[in-house]
Design a protein around this motif. Structure first.
Motif, PDB file in Angstrom:
ATOM      1  N   LEU A   1       0.838  -1.204   0.000  1.00 31.53           N
ATOM      2  CA  LEU A   1       0.000   0.000   0.000  1.00 31.53           C
ATOM      3  C   LEU A   1       0.873   1.255   0.000  1.00 31.53           C
ATOM      4  O   LEU A   1       0.556   2.232  -0.685  1.00 31.53           O
ATOM      5  CB  LEU A   1      -0.943  -0.007   1.208  1.00 31.53           C
ATOM      6  CG  LEU A   1      -2.041   1.047   1.215  1.00 31.53           C
ATOM      7  CD1 LEU A   1      -2.974   0.886   0.008  1.00 31.53           C
ATOM      8  CD2 LEU A   1      -2.851   0.956   2.507  1.00 31.53           C
ATOM      9  N   ALA A   2       1.976   1.211   0.733  1.00 30.07           N
ATOM     10  CA  ALA A   2       2.912   2.350   0.746  1.00 30.07           C
ATOM     11  C   ALA A   2       3.522   2.554  -0.644  1.00 30.07           C
ATOM     12  O   ALA A   2       3.675   3.695  -1.105  1.00 30.07           O
ATOM     13  CB  ALA A   2       4.009   2.116   1.779  1.00 30.07           C
ATOM     14  N   GLU A   3       3.833   1.457  -1.303  1.00 32.08           N
ATOM     15  CA  GLU A   3       4.367   1.539  -2.672  1.00 32.08           C
ATOM     16  C   GLU A   3       3.333   2.174  -3.603  1.00 32.08           C
ATOM     17  O   GLU A   3       3.661   3.052  -4.407  1.00 32.08           O
ATOM     18  CB  GLU A   3       4.745   0.133  -3.161  1.00 32.08           C
ATOM     19  CG  GLU A   3       5.263   0.095  -4.578  1.00 32.08           C
ATOM     20  CD  GLU A   3       5.423  -1.324  -5.109  1.00 32.08           C
ATOM     21  OE1 GLU A   3       5.525  -1.461  -6.340  1.00 32.08           O
ATOM     22  OE2 GLU A   3       5.420  -2.288  -4.316  1.00 32.08           O
ATOM     23  N   PHE A   4       2.088   1.724  -3.468  1.00 33.72           N
ATOM     24  CA  PHE A   4       1.022   2.314  -4.286  1.00 33.72           C
ATOM     25  C   PHE A   4       0.887   3.802  -4.005  1.00 33.72           C
ATOM     26  O   PHE A   4       0.772   4.611  -4.917  1.00 33.72           O
ATOM     27  CB  PHE A   4      -0.309   1.595  -4.030  1.00 33.72           C
ATOM     28  CG  PHE A   4      -1.472   2.273  -4.702  1.00 33.72           C
ATOM     29  CD1 PHE A   4      -1.675   2.133  -6.065  1.00 33.72           C
ATOM     30  CD2 PHE A   4      -2.341   3.083  -3.984  1.00 33.72           C
ATOM     31  CE1 PHE A   4      -2.730   2.772  -6.706  1.00 33.72           C
ATOM     32  CE2 PHE A   4      -3.392   3.722  -4.604  1.00 33.72           C
ATOM     33  CZ  PHE A   4      -3.591   3.573  -5.972  1.00 33.72           C
ATOM     34  N   ALA A   5       0.909   4.176  -2.723  1.00 27.23           N
ATOM     35  CA  ALA A   5       0.773   5.592  -2.339  1.00 27.23           C
ATOM     36  C   ALA A   5       1.897   6.427  -2.921  1.00 27.23           C
ATOM     37  O   ALA A   5       1.676   7.581  -3.322  1.00 27.23           O
ATOM     38  CB  ALA A   5       0.737   5.714  -0.814  1.00 27.23           C
ATOM     39  N   ASP A   6       3.113   5.858  -2.984  1.00 28.12           N
ATOM     40  CA  ASP A   6       4.249   6.584  -3.574  1.00 28.12           C
ATOM     41  C   ASP A   6       4.070   6.799  -5.068  1.00 28.12           C
ATOM     42  O   ASP A   6       4.528   7.801  -5.621  1.00 28.12           O
ATOM     43  CB  ASP A   6       5.560   5.820  -3.333  1.00 28.12           C
ATOM     44  CG  ASP A   6       6.014   5.875  -1.886  1.00 28.12           C
ATOM     45  OD1 ASP A   6       5.498   6.727  -1.119  1.00 28.12           O
ATOM     46  OD2 ASP A   6       6.875   5.048  -1.513  1.00 28.12           O
ATOM     47  N   LEU A   7       3.406   5.875  -5.714  1.00 25.81           N
ATOM     48  CA  LEU A   7       3.241   5.932  -7.173  1.00 25.81           C
ATOM     49  C   LEU A   7       1.991   6.696  -7.605  1.00 25.81           C
ATOM     50  O   LEU A   7       1.896   7.124  -8.751  1.00 25.81           O
ATOM     51  CB  LEU A   7       3.147   4.511  -7.741  1.00 25.81           C
ATOM     52  CG  LEU A   7       4.390   3.648  -7.621  1.00 25.81           C
ATOM     53  CD1 LEU A   7       4.061   2.206  -7.986  1.00 25.81           C
ATOM     54  CD2 LEU A   7       5.507   4.186  -8.500  1.00 25.81           C
ATOM     55  N   SER A   8       1.039   6.839  -6.702  1.00 19.47           N
ATOM     56  CA  SER A   8      -0.265   7.372  -7.071  1.00 19.47           C
ATOM     57  C   SER A   8      -0.547   8.699  -6.384  1.00 19.47           C
ATOM     58  O   SER A   8      -0.054   8.976  -5.298  1.00 19.47           O
ATOM     59  CB  SER A   8      -1.346   6.365  -6.667  1.00 19.47           C
ATOM     60  OG  SER A   8      -2.622   6.869  -6.969  1.00 19.47           O
ATOM     61  N   GLU A   9      -1.376   9.481  -7.029  1.00 15.21           N
ATOM     62  CA  GLU A   9      -1.845  10.725  -6.425  1.00 15.21           C
ATOM     63  C   GLU A   9      -3.159  10.496  -5.679  1.00 15.21           C
ATOM     64  O   GLU A   9      -3.656  11.388  -5.004  1.00 15.21           O
ATOM     65  CB  GLU A   9      -2.032  11.794  -7.507  1.00 15.21           C
ATOM     66  CG  GLU A   9      -0.720  12.224  -8.140  1.00 15.21           C
ATOM     67  CD  GLU A   9      -0.912  13.239  -9.251  1.00 15.21           C
ATOM     68  OE1 GLU A   9      -2.024  13.798  -9.385  1.00 15.21           O
ATOM     69  OE2 GLU A   9       0.050  13.472  -9.991  1.00 15.21           O
TER      70      GLU A   9
END
Length: 177
Positions: free
Chosen positions: A40-48
């Protein structure tokens, strides 16, 4: 100039693909019940996109799978039924109550009515069909003593429903962009 535009388009496409791949890993973790905090942290880093609280709240431990909720339900349903029968019997030890409690007798086919046994039978039927929200809705009609026994199960089921709904909202927001 055309090369720069092509390079920018390729970078944007790669970023979208990485974001979708990260979200897919989050969805896979939700399905398997695995913790998904790092994903989820990886997704948050990649997404706005903003991460819904219902999704981040259970990331460290993961959520219960539908299979685990289905398999754990019969034991807690029997315990809840024992509690409710004892409460309704008012301490009366009839032979029928004794056998029902000893053998955990309860209806397995969905029954009509508002008795605890009927309610639990409908909960289990909904659960067997994967209709978790319907199962949760049925549980709310139980007397307090039964609901208290089922409280941890209900919480796990509600957490699963909320996390999946939050993930669905994220998925929808990504596909609409």
């Amino acid at each position: 100039n055309d090369a720069t535009v092509l390079e920018q388009n390729a970078a944007a496409a790669a970023a979208v693909a990485a974001e979708r791949a990260a979200l897919s890993r989050v969805l896979a973790a939700l399905d398997s019940g695995s913790p998904y905090e790092a994903t989820l942290a990886e997704f948050a880093d990649l997404s706005e996109a903003s991460i819904p609280d219902a999704l981040s709240a259970s990331a460290a431990d993961g959520i219960s799978t539908l299979t685990s909720l289905q398999s754990s339900f019969p034991a807690v349903a029997r315990q809840a039924l024992r509690e409710m029968r004892a409460e309704n019997a008012g301490g009366e030890n009839t032979l029928g109550n004794f056998f029902r409690n000893q053998f955990g007798v309860r209806s397995l086919a969905p029954q009509e009515g508002d008795t605890p046994d009927a309610i639990l039978s409908r909960v289990e039927a909904a659960l067997t069909e994967g209709r978790l929200q319907d199962a949760i809705a049925e549980v709310t009609a139980l007397p307090e003593s039964g609901a208290a026994v089922l409280a941890p199960w209900i919480e796990a089921a509600e957490t699963r429903v909320a996390a999946l709904a939050a993930a669905d909202t994220l998925t929808q927001s990504m596909t609409s962009n």
